[in-house]
Scaffold this active site. Sequence first.
Site, PDB file in Angstrom:
ATOM      1  N   LYS A   4      12.677  -6.672  -4.519  1.00 40.57           N
ATOM      2  CA  LYS A   4      11.507  -7.474  -4.909  1.00 40.57           C
ATOM      3  C   LYS A   4      11.564  -7.771  -6.415  1.00 40.57           C
ATOM      4  O   LYS A   4      11.188  -8.843  -6.864  1.00 40.57           O
ATOM      5  CB  LYS A   4      10.197  -6.741  -4.559  1.00 40.57           C
ATOM      6  CG  LYS A   4       9.953  -6.593  -3.055  1.00 40.57           C
ATOM      7  CD  LYS A   4       8.518  -6.164  -2.712  1.00 40.57           C
ATOM      8  CE  LYS A   4       8.282  -4.689  -2.852  1.00 40.57           C
ATOM      9  NZ  LYS A   4       6.991  -4.236  -2.259  1.00 40.57           N
ATOM     10  N   LYS A  13     -17.171   0.659  -5.150  1.00 38.76           N
ATOM     11  CA  LYS A  13     -18.096   1.509  -5.930  1.00 38.76           C
ATOM     12  C   LYS A  13     -17.625   1.558  -7.382  1.00 38.76           C
ATOM     13  O   LYS A  13     -16.497   1.976  -7.647  1.00 38.76           O
ATOM     14  CB  LYS A  13     -18.101   2.937  -5.375  1.00 38.76           C
ATOM     15  CG  LYS A  13     -18.656   3.049  -3.997  1.00 38.76           C
ATOM     16  CD  LYS A  13     -19.108   4.470  -3.698  1.00 38.76           C
ATOM     17  CE  LYS A  13     -19.902   4.587  -2.436  1.00 38.76           C
ATOM     18  NZ  LYS A  13     -19.607   3.639  -1.388  1.00 38.76           N
ATOM     19  N   THR A  30      -8.683  -7.928  -3.834  1.00 38.65           N
ATOM     20  CA  THR A  30      -7.909  -7.709  -2.604  1.00 38.65           C
ATOM     21  C   THR A  30      -8.060  -8.881  -1.629  1.00 38.65           C
ATOM     22  O   THR A  30      -9.001  -9.671  -1.729  1.00 38.65           O
ATOM     23  CB  THR A  30      -8.364  -6.422  -1.885  1.00 38.65           C
ATOM     24  OG1 THR A  30      -9.774  -6.505  -1.692  1.00 38.65           O
ATOM     25  CG2 THR A  30      -8.041  -5.194  -2.695  1.00 38.65           C
ATOM     26  N   TYR A  31      -7.136  -8.955  -0.676  1.00 36.47           N
ATOM     27  CA  TYR A  31      -7.225  -9.962   0.389  1.00 36.47           C
ATOM     28  C   TYR A  31      -7.335  -9.236   1.726  1.00 36.47           C
ATOM     29  O   TYR A  31      -6.560  -8.310   1.992  1.00 36.47           O
ATOM     30  CB  TYR A  31      -5.991 -10.875   0.404  1.00 36.47           C
ATOM     31  CG  TYR A  31      -6.317 -12.139   1.131  1.00 36.47           C
ATOM     32  CD1 TYR A  31      -6.689 -13.273   0.430  1.00 36.47           C
ATOM     33  CD2 TYR A  31      -6.343 -12.168   2.525  1.00 36.47           C
ATOM     34  CE1 TYR A  31      -7.059 -14.426   1.103  1.00 36.47           C
ATOM     35  CE2 TYR A  31      -6.719 -13.308   3.201  1.00 36.47           C
ATOM     36  CZ  TYR A  31      -7.076 -14.439   2.477  1.00 36.47           C
ATOM     37  OH  TYR A  31      -7.457 -15.565   3.150  1.00 36.47           O
ATOM     38  N   TYR A  70       5.330   2.738  -3.829  1.00 38.68           N
ATOM     39  CA  TYR A  70       4.736   3.882  -3.131  1.00 38.68           C
ATOM     40  C   TYR A  70       5.338   5.211  -3.599  1.00 38.68           C
ATOM     41  O   TYR A  70       6.427   5.596  -3.134  1.00 38.68           O
ATOM     42  CB  TYR A  70       4.931   3.719  -1.612  1.00 38.68           C
ATOM     43  CG  TYR A  70       4.289   2.451  -1.116  1.00 38.68           C
ATOM     44  CD1 TYR A  70       2.996   2.456  -0.606  1.00 38.68           C
ATOM     45  CD2 TYR A  70       4.948   1.219  -1.216  1.00 38.68           C
ATOM     46  CE1 TYR A  70       2.376   1.278  -0.200  1.00 38.68           C
ATOM     47  CE2 TYR A  70       4.346   0.032  -0.823  1.00 38.68           C
ATOM     48  CZ  TYR A  70       3.058   0.079  -0.316  1.00 38.68           C
ATOM     49  OH  TYR A  70       2.442  -1.089   0.071  1.00 38.68           O
ATOM     50  N   ALA A 110       7.159  -8.647   1.898  1.00 37.75           N
ATOM     51  CA  ALA A 110       6.701  -9.115   0.580  1.00 37.75           C
ATOM     52  C   ALA A 110       7.841  -9.776  -0.188  1.00 37.75           C
ATOM     53  O   ALA A 110       7.625 -10.717  -0.954  1.00 37.75           O
ATOM     54  CB  ALA A 110       6.128  -7.936  -0.209  1.00 37.75           C
ATOM     55  N   GLU A 147      -9.367  -2.754  -9.486  1.00 38.09           N
ATOM     56  CA  GLU A 147      -9.217  -3.553  -8.265  1.00 38.09           C
ATOM     57  C   GLU A 147     -10.568  -3.574  -7.558  1.00 38.09           C
ATOM     58  O   GLU A 147     -11.202  -2.536  -7.397  1.00 38.09           O
ATOM     59  CB  GLU A 147      -8.166  -2.915  -7.345  1.00 38.09           C
ATOM     60  CG  GLU A 147      -8.006  -3.678  -6.039  1.00 38.09           C
ATOM     61  CD  GLU A 147      -7.158  -2.947  -5.021  1.00 38.09           C
ATOM     62  OE1 GLU A 147      -5.934  -2.926  -5.171  1.00 38.09           O
ATOM     63  OE2 GLU A 147      -7.740  -2.390  -4.057  1.00 38.09           O
TER      64      GLU A 147
HETATM   65  P1  FAD Z   1       6.973  -4.663   1.773  1.00 40.97           P
HETATM   66  O1  FAD Z   1       7.460  -4.587   0.387  1.00 40.97           O
HETATM   67  O2  FAD Z   1       7.330  -5.857   2.574  1.00 40.97           O
HETATM   68  O3  FAD Z   1       7.475  -3.343   2.536  1.00 40.97           O
HETATM   69  C1  FAD Z   1       6.995  -3.018   3.837  1.00 40.97           C
HETATM   70  C2  FAD Z   1       7.941  -2.045   4.507  1.00 40.97           C
HETATM   71  O4  FAD Z   1       9.146  -2.701   4.880  1.00 40.97           O
HETATM   72  C3  FAD Z   1       8.411  -0.870   3.635  1.00 40.97           C
HETATM   73  O5  FAD Z   1       8.569   0.243   4.456  1.00 40.97           O
HETATM   74  C4  FAD Z   1       9.735  -1.334   3.059  1.00 40.97           C
HETATM   75  O6  FAD Z   1      10.577  -0.239   2.739  1.00 40.97           O
HETATM   76  C5  FAD Z   1      10.275  -2.161   4.216  1.00 40.97           C
HETATM   77  N1  FAD Z   1      11.038  -3.342   3.798  1.00 40.97           N
HETATM   78  C6  FAD Z   1      10.797  -4.148   2.743  1.00 40.97           C
HETATM   79  N2  FAD Z   1      11.653  -5.180   2.743  1.00 40.97           N
HETATM   80  C7  FAD Z   1      12.451  -5.024   3.822  1.00 40.97           C
HETATM   81  C8  FAD Z   1      13.521  -5.779   4.403  1.00 40.97           C
HETATM   82  N3  FAD Z   1      13.954  -6.920   3.827  1.00 40.97           N
HETATM   83  N4  FAD Z   1      14.097  -5.322   5.537  1.00 40.97           N
HETATM   84  C9  FAD Z   1      13.675  -4.188   6.135  1.00 40.97           C
HETATM   85  N5  FAD Z   1      12.664  -3.422   5.633  1.00 40.97           N
HETATM   86  C10 FAD Z   1      12.066  -3.848   4.507  1.00 40.97           C
HETATM   87  N6  FAD Z   1      -3.009  -4.874   1.937  1.00 40.97           N
HETATM   88  C11 FAD Z   1      -3.814  -5.920   2.236  1.00 40.97           C
HETATM   89  O7  FAD Z   1      -3.884  -6.312   3.405  1.00 40.97           O
HETATM   90  N7  FAD Z   1      -4.549  -6.548   1.270  1.00 40.97           N
HETATM   91  C12 FAD Z   1      -4.508  -6.172  -0.036  1.00 40.97           C
HETATM   92  O8  FAD Z   1      -5.191  -6.760  -0.884  1.00 40.97           O
HETATM   93  C13 FAD Z   1      -3.664  -5.068  -0.395  1.00 40.97           C
HETATM   94  N8  FAD Z   1      -3.536  -4.654  -1.670  1.00 40.97           N
HETATM   95  C14 FAD Z   1      -2.656  -3.637  -1.996  1.00 40.97           C
HETATM   96  C15 FAD Z   1      -2.473  -3.281  -3.339  1.00 40.97           C
HETATM   97  C16 FAD Z   1      -1.574  -2.270  -3.685  1.00 40.97           C
HETATM   98  C17 FAD Z   1      -1.367  -1.914  -5.134  1.00 40.97           C
HETATM   99  C18 FAD Z   1      -0.879  -1.565  -2.679  1.00 40.97           C
HETATM  100  C19 FAD Z   1       0.056  -0.437  -3.034  1.00 40.97           C
HETATM  101  C20 FAD Z   1      -1.040  -1.918  -1.352  1.00 40.97           C
HETATM  102  C21 FAD Z   1      -1.924  -2.956  -0.980  1.00 40.97           C
HETATM  103  N9  FAD Z   1      -2.090  -3.365   0.345  1.00 40.97           N
HETATM  104  C22 FAD Z   1      -2.922  -4.427   0.652  1.00 40.97           C
HETATM  105  C23 FAD Z   1      -1.425  -2.655   1.433  1.00 40.97           C
HETATM  106  C24 FAD Z   1      -0.026  -3.235   1.741  1.00 40.97           C
HETATM  107  O9  FAD Z   1      -0.143  -4.552   2.197  1.00 40.97           O
HETATM  108  C25 FAD Z   1       0.599  -2.335   2.812  1.00 40.97           C
HETATM  109  O10 FAD Z   1       0.915  -1.077   2.264  1.00 40.97           O
HETATM  110  C26 FAD Z   1       1.761  -2.926   3.609  1.00 40.97           C
HETATM  111  O11 FAD Z   1       1.997  -2.059   4.721  1.00 40.97           O
HETATM  112  C27 FAD Z   1       3.069  -3.028   2.832  1.00 40.97           C
HETATM  113  O12 FAD Z   1       3.010  -3.991   1.880  1.00 40.97           O
HETATM  114  P2  FAD Z   1       4.225  -4.207   0.829  1.00 40.97           P
HETATM  115  O13 FAD Z   1       3.901  -5.413   0.064  1.00 40.97           O
HETATM  116  O14 FAD Z   1       4.491  -2.945   0.116  1.00 40.97           O
HETATM  117  O15 FAD Z   1       5.393  -4.505   1.878  1.00 40.97           O
END
Ligand code: FAD
Length: 317
Positions: A199, A305, A50-51, A179, A145, A19
């Site tokens: 998802k 890095k 990443t975004y 996670y 998401a 990444e």
């Molecule tokens: P979600 O899957 O939406 O989950 C977020 C939270 O809401 C969780 O606690 C989940 O349990 C809860 N939840 C999910 N769906 C629901 C629902 N329907 N109702 C109620 N609760 C719900 N961030 C960036 O800004 N840019 C990036 O490029 C980036 N890359 C990443 C790459 C990886 C591999 C990882 C692991 C994380 C990355 N992140 C990035 C960080 C990520 O955006 C954050 O961790 C964010 O807080 C959660 O994203 P998610 O897609 O897991 O969210």
Amino acid sequence: MTKICEYFQNVKETQFSIEILPPVKGESIQALYNKINPLMEFKPKFVDVTYHREEYVYKECNGGLLEKRVVRKRPGTVGICAAIMNKFQVETVPHIICGGFSKEETENALIDLNFLGINNVLALRGDAIKSETRFRPHPEGHHYALDLVDQIKDLNDGKYLDESLKGSSTDFCIGVAGYPEKHFEAPNMKSDLSFLKKKIDAGASYIVTQMFFDNKKFFEFVENCRAEGIDVPIIPGLKPLVNIKQLITLPSFFHIDIPEELHNEVMSCSNPEDVKKIGVQWCIHQSKELKKAKVPCLHYYSMGKSDPIEAIAKEVF
Ligand code: FAD
């Protein structure tokens, strides 16, 4: 180009992927190529980009007043994906986030990606804006998401936001985040896993995990996912610790634990070079154990890095 999920169906050996971050605004793309180039020797199956969402900065204007401005410090995710794909002939995976985007803007971004021949995306919610304490969705955008996965899946079925439009369908392979130590906002692991399952049920076909420094947590996570009925490939995300500050910054930014043994080893170092060596060795050990357990892919967070990743890849692949 190949879809990420297909690699894992056809290839049984542990793959290598990375990444990268888009350069800070103003930096050249050549600097990024120079960083990626040494890693190409290890034939990454894909490169995630990443975004980074917008941030608020305050600039002094006339009369000493502060003016709030919106800036994006690392733009260019889509362009970088296309450029890397063309230059290195490697699959690229742009991260698509909900934060800061309306559904319409997301649809347009997906159309751009489709035109560029980029068929893999990692669908994420994104974090809160740096100066804010909690994630606030765009008024016309997605909360989770899961909703983004639904939108991408709809487009794969030829369904656009404008229902009267009978458009051509896209063919995105969708990855999502998982996670091993629980997402920090989730009340418990069970709840987090149930949303992860949603998802997958909505159409995501693989999971990339948050970084972790204790493989036991990853193995338990995989077991729990399987028990929940999540049967897609789960790709461990790894990051070598490279400086002493990260003993604090990684847990605070990413809500993960640093094992006591690693913490003690780093604290006993007398110079920064030794810290880096310890961090790289730890990651090599993690990687070898995960490879022995036949994980589909080892995904390395470069965080700007590449030399520590190169040192690890030399030992592991
Ligand atoms: P979600 O899957 O939406 O989950 C977020 C939270 O809401 C969780 O606690 C989940 O349990 C809860 N939840 C999910 N769906 C629901 C629902 N329907 N109702 C109620 N609760 C719900 N961030 C960036 O800004 N840019 C990036 O490029 C980036 N890359 C990443 C790459 C990886 C591999 C990882 C692991 C994380 C990355 N992140 C990035 C960080 C990520 O955006 C954050 O961790 C964010 O807080 C959660 O994203 P998610 O897609 O897991 O969210």
